[in-house]
Scaffold this motif. Structure first.
Motif, PDB file in Angstrom:
ATOM      1  N   PHE A   1      50.891 -11.016  34.390  1.00 31.27           N
ATOM      2  CA  PHE A   1      52.010 -11.888  34.029  1.00 31.27           C
ATOM      3  C   PHE A   1      51.611 -13.308  33.647  1.00 31.27           C
ATOM      4  CE2 PHE A   1      54.246  -9.209  37.469  1.00 31.27           C
ATOM      5  CZ  PHE A   1      54.376  -8.143  36.598  1.00 31.27           C
ATOM      6  N   LYS A   2      50.333 -13.592  33.493  1.00 30.69           N
ATOM      7  CA  LYS A   2      49.941 -14.973  33.190  1.00 30.69           C
ATOM      8  C   LYS A   2      50.135 -15.341  31.718  1.00 30.69           C
ATOM      9  CE  LYS A   2      45.023 -13.897  33.077  1.00 30.69           C
ATOM     10  NZ  LYS A   2      43.773 -14.043  33.786  1.00 30.69           N
ATOM     11  N   ASN A   3      50.645 -14.442  30.938  1.00 31.80           N
ATOM     12  CA  ASN A   3      50.938 -14.660  29.533  1.00 31.80           C
ATOM     13  C   ASN A   3      52.293 -15.373  29.377  1.00 31.80           C
ATOM     14  OD1 ASN A   3      52.308 -13.789  26.949  1.00 31.80           O
ATOM     15  ND2 ASN A   3      50.262 -12.944  26.580  1.00 31.80           N
ATOM     16  N   ARG A   4      52.341 -16.408  28.557  1.00 35.51           N
ATOM     17  CA  ARG A   4      53.587 -17.171  28.365  1.00 35.51           C
ATOM     18  C   ARG A   4      54.707 -16.306  27.780  1.00 35.51           C
ATOM     19  NH1 ARG A   4      53.684 -22.432  29.437  1.00 35.51           N
ATOM     20  NH2 ARG A   4      51.718 -23.530  29.657  1.00 35.51           N
ATOM     21  N   GLU A   5      54.372 -15.336  26.928  1.00 26.55           N
ATOM     22  CA  GLU A   5      55.403 -14.453  26.390  1.00 26.55           C
ATOM     23  C   GLU A   5      56.056 -13.631  27.508  1.00 26.55           C
ATOM     24  OE1 GLU A   5      54.941 -12.484  22.317  1.00 26.55           O
ATOM     25  OE2 GLU A   5      52.864 -12.851  22.967  1.00 26.55           O
ATOM     26  N   VAL A   6      55.259 -13.151  28.438  1.00 29.60           N
ATOM     27  CA  VAL A   6      55.789 -12.384  29.564  1.00 29.60           C
ATOM     28  C   VAL A   6      56.739 -13.246  30.382  1.00 29.60           C
ATOM     29  CG1 VAL A   6      55.177 -11.228  31.735  1.00 29.60           C
ATOM     30  CG2 VAL A   6      53.802 -10.832  29.675  1.00 29.60           C
ATOM     31  N   MET A   7      56.402 -14.508  30.540  1.00 30.52           N
ATOM     32  CA  MET A   7      57.182 -15.415  31.390  1.00 30.52           C
ATOM     33  C   MET A   7      58.265 -16.179  30.633  1.00 30.52           C
ATOM     34  SD  MET A   7      55.979 -14.628  34.236  1.00 30.52           S
ATOM     35  CE  MET A   7      56.794 -15.836  35.260  1.00 30.52           C
ATOM     36  N   GLU A   8      58.460 -15.865  29.358  1.00 30.95           N
ATOM     37  CA  GLU A   8      59.438 -16.592  28.539  1.00 30.95           C
ATOM     38  C   GLU A   8      60.805 -16.705  29.204  1.00 30.95           C
ATOM     39  OE1 GLU A   8      61.599 -16.388  24.155  1.00 30.95           O
ATOM     40  OE2 GLU A   8      60.154 -14.837  24.703  1.00 30.95           O
ATOM     41  N   PHE A   9      61.284 -15.657  29.802  1.00 35.05           N
ATOM     42  CA  PHE A   9      62.619 -15.639  30.397  1.00 35.05           C
ATOM     43  C   PHE A   9      62.595 -15.867  31.905  1.00 35.05           C
ATOM     44  CE2 PHE A   9      62.764 -12.919  26.578  1.00 35.05           C
ATOM     45  CZ  PHE A   9      63.544 -13.752  25.792  1.00 35.05           C
ATOM     46  N   PHE A  10      61.435 -16.278  32.429  1.00 36.01           N
ATOM     47  CA  PHE A  10      61.270 -16.564  33.861  1.00 36.01           C
ATOM     48  C   PHE A  10      60.711 -17.970  34.057  1.00 36.01           C
ATOM     49  CE2 PHE A  10      60.728 -12.030  33.140  1.00 36.01           C
ATOM     50  CZ  PHE A  10      61.718 -11.526  33.956  1.00 36.01           C
ATOM     51  N   GLY A  11      61.203 -18.902  33.275  1.00 35.33           N
ATOM     52  CA  GLY A  11      60.766 -20.284  33.385  1.00 35.33           C
ATOM     53  C   GLY A  11      59.717 -20.692  32.372  1.00 35.33           C
ATOM     54  N   GLY A  12      59.148 -19.736  31.642  1.00 33.43           N
ATOM     55  CA  GLY A  12      58.245 -20.046  30.555  1.00 33.43           C
ATOM     56  C   GLY A  12      56.788 -20.260  30.905  1.00 33.43           C
ATOM     57  N   LYS A  13      56.499 -20.570  32.159  1.00 29.08           N
ATOM     58  CA  LYS A  13      55.112 -20.836  32.542  1.00 29.08           C
ATOM     59  C   LYS A  13      54.638 -19.778  33.531  1.00 29.08           C
ATOM     60  CE  LYS A  13      55.656 -24.908  34.174  1.00 29.08           C
ATOM     61  NZ  LYS A  13      55.516 -26.241  34.735  1.00 29.08           N
ATOM     62  N   PRO A  14      53.357 -19.394  33.421  1.00 30.49           N
ATOM     63  CA  PRO A  14      52.808 -18.474  34.421  1.00 30.49           C
ATOM     64  C   PRO A  14      52.906 -19.065  35.825  1.00 30.49           C
ATOM     65  CG  PRO A  14      51.360 -18.641  32.522  1.00 30.49           C
ATOM     66  CD  PRO A  14      52.405 -19.712  32.363  1.00 30.49           C
ATOM     67  N   LYS A  15      53.062 -18.210  36.809  1.00 30.32           N
ATOM     68  CA  LYS A  15      53.129 -18.607  38.219  1.00 30.32           C
ATOM     69  C   LYS A  15      51.751 -18.453  38.842  1.00 30.32           C
ATOM     70  CE  LYS A  15      57.668 -18.731  37.839  1.00 30.32           C
ATOM     71  NZ  LYS A  15      58.205 -19.862  37.171  1.00 30.32           N
ATOM     72  N   GLY A  16      51.513 -19.161  39.930  1.00 28.28           N
ATOM     73  CA  GLY A  16      50.240 -19.075  40.634  1.00 28.28           C
ATOM     74  C   GLY A  16      50.130 -17.808  41.464  1.00 28.28           C
ATOM     75  N   VAL A  17      48.928 -17.482  41.875  1.00 23.18           N
ATOM     76  CA  VAL A  17      48.668 -16.287  42.682  1.00 23.18           C
ATOM     77  C   VAL A  17      49.505 -16.302  43.960  1.00 23.18           C
ATOM     78  CG1 VAL A  17      46.912 -15.043  44.013  1.00 23.18           C
ATOM     79  CG2 VAL A  17      46.365 -15.908  41.753  1.00 23.18           C
ATOM     80  N   SER A  18      49.691 -17.467  44.559  1.00 21.36           N
ATOM     81  CA  SER A  18      50.441 -17.541  45.821  1.00 21.36           C
ATOM     82  C   SER A  18      51.873 -17.029  45.669  1.00 21.36           C
ATOM     83  CB  SER A  18      50.450 -18.963  46.378  1.00 21.36           C
ATOM     84  OG  SER A  18      51.130 -19.838  45.497  1.00 21.36           O
ATOM     85  N   VAL A  19      52.466 -17.204  44.499  1.00 18.71           N
ATOM     86  CA  VAL A  19      53.815 -16.675  44.244  1.00 18.71           C
ATOM     87  C   VAL A  19      53.799 -15.154  44.372  1.00 18.71           C
ATOM     88  CG1 VAL A  19      55.592 -16.374  42.458  1.00 18.71           C
ATOM     89  CG2 VAL A  19      54.538 -18.616  42.820  1.00 18.71           C
ATOM     90  N   TYR A  20      52.777 -14.531  43.817  1.00 17.89           N
ATOM     91  CA  TYR A  20      52.690 -13.068  43.853  1.00 17.89           C
ATOM     92  C   TYR A  20      52.252 -12.554  45.224  1.00 17.89           C
ATOM     93  CZ  TYR A  20      53.576 -13.657  38.970  1.00 17.89           C
ATOM     94  OH  TYR A  20      54.158 -14.019  37.781  1.00 17.89           O
ATOM     95  N   GLU A  21      51.473 -13.349  45.951  1.00 17.54           N
ATOM     96  CA  GLU A  21      51.141 -12.961  47.329  1.00 17.54           C
ATOM     97  C   GLU A  21      52.416 -12.890  48.170  1.00 17.54           C
ATOM     98  OE1 GLU A  21      46.603 -14.674  47.863  1.00 17.54           O
ATOM     99  OE2 GLU A  21      48.277 -16.075  48.097  1.00 17.54           O
ATOM    100  N   GLU A  22      53.277 -13.884  48.032  1.00 23.61           N
ATOM    101  CA  GLU A  22      54.543 -13.891  48.777  1.00 23.61           C
ATOM    102  C   GLU A  22      55.443 -12.764  48.297  1.00 23.61           C
ATOM    103  OE1 GLU A  22      58.556 -14.289  49.677  1.00 23.61           O
ATOM    104  OE2 GLU A  22      57.874 -14.721  47.653  1.00 23.61           O
ATOM    105  N   LEU A  23      55.512 -12.563  46.989  1.00 24.23           N
ATOM    106  CA  LEU A  23      56.387 -11.533  46.423  1.00 24.23           C
ATOM    107  C   LEU A  23      55.954 -10.131  46.852  1.00 24.23           C
ATOM    108  CD1 LEU A  23      58.784 -10.821  44.613  1.00 24.23           C
ATOM    109  CD2 LEU A  23      57.213 -10.899  42.652  1.00 24.23           C
ATOM    110  N   THR A  24      54.659  -9.835  46.805  1.00 28.87           N
ATOM    111  CA  THR A  24      54.215  -8.496  47.218  1.00 28.87           C
ATOM    112  C   THR A  24      54.442  -8.283  48.709  1.00 28.87           C
ATOM    113  OG1 THR A  24      51.918  -9.258  47.406  1.00 28.87           O
ATOM    114  CG2 THR A  24      52.542  -8.159  45.338  1.00 28.87           C
TER     115      THR A  24
END
Length: 183
Positions: free
Chosen positions: A35-58
């Motif tokens: 998900f570090k691609n800006r196109e993937v994140m276009e509708f989720f704030g536009g910027k890639p999120k850090g690893v810590s976001v995904y650690e919490e999410l998983t």
């Protein structure tokens, strides 16, 4: 709404084989990479999120699976590569949108777009949440996201309400559309 040729062809071809699994700790890094691609994140704030976001999410998804019997599952392709996630979780916001509802969602690495993975995985998600006794699901989609709107419609979801997604930080407010499906 008129579908672009690539979206229309994605929705009409046979669906690929996918596998869903409860996220493991390592999936935080795989989700980050996907998900570090800006196109993937276009509708989720536009910027890639850090690893810590995904650690919490998983971690939160493992808890959802243990307590509810469903979560945002890691999405694997035919070669068992992590290509994204799909699944269901309680709507995570308390001040806007379908508060108290069960939301289905999906996110896919850019290199895997246009192959039918999301449609296949979303169909499996619906079967799993139906088996868990969930009576209705919603999908919340950015009003500009034609690809996700097309997936929701292909699943038989009906457009219900629209709402404003509050601005977060420097990002502007945007319109969200809520789709509903009785199971």
């Amino acid at each position: 709404m008129t579908l672009t040729p690539s979206v229309a062809s994605e929705l009409s071809r046979p669906l690929p084989t996918v596998r869903l699994r409860v996220p493991v700790e390592e999936d935080a890094y795989a989700w980050y990479d996907a998900f570090k691609n800006r196109e993937v994140m276009e509708f989720f704030g536009g910027k890639p999120k850090g690893v810590s976001v995904y650690e919490e999410l998983t971690a939160r998804q493992r808890k959802h699976d243990a307590e509810l019997g469903y979560c945002l599952w890691t999405l694997l392709d035919e070669d068992d590569r992590v290509i994204g996630f799909t699944g269901a979780q309680p709507w995570p916001h308390t001040h806007y949108g379908p508060v108290g509802e069960i939301e289905i969602g999906w996110r896919l690495g850019r290199e895997f777009w246009g192959r039918g993975y999301v449609a296949a995985a979303a169909q499996e998600t619906l079967a799993r949440v139906r088996a868990a006794g969930v009576p209705e699901v919603v999908a919340v989609v950015d009003a500009r996201n034609a690809r996700s709107i097309a997936v929701a419609e292909k699943l038989g979801m009906r457009a219900a309400e629209s709402f404003t997604v509050p601005a977060a930080g420097a990002e502007p407010e945007r319109r969200g559309r809520c789709f509903r499906l009785s199971l």
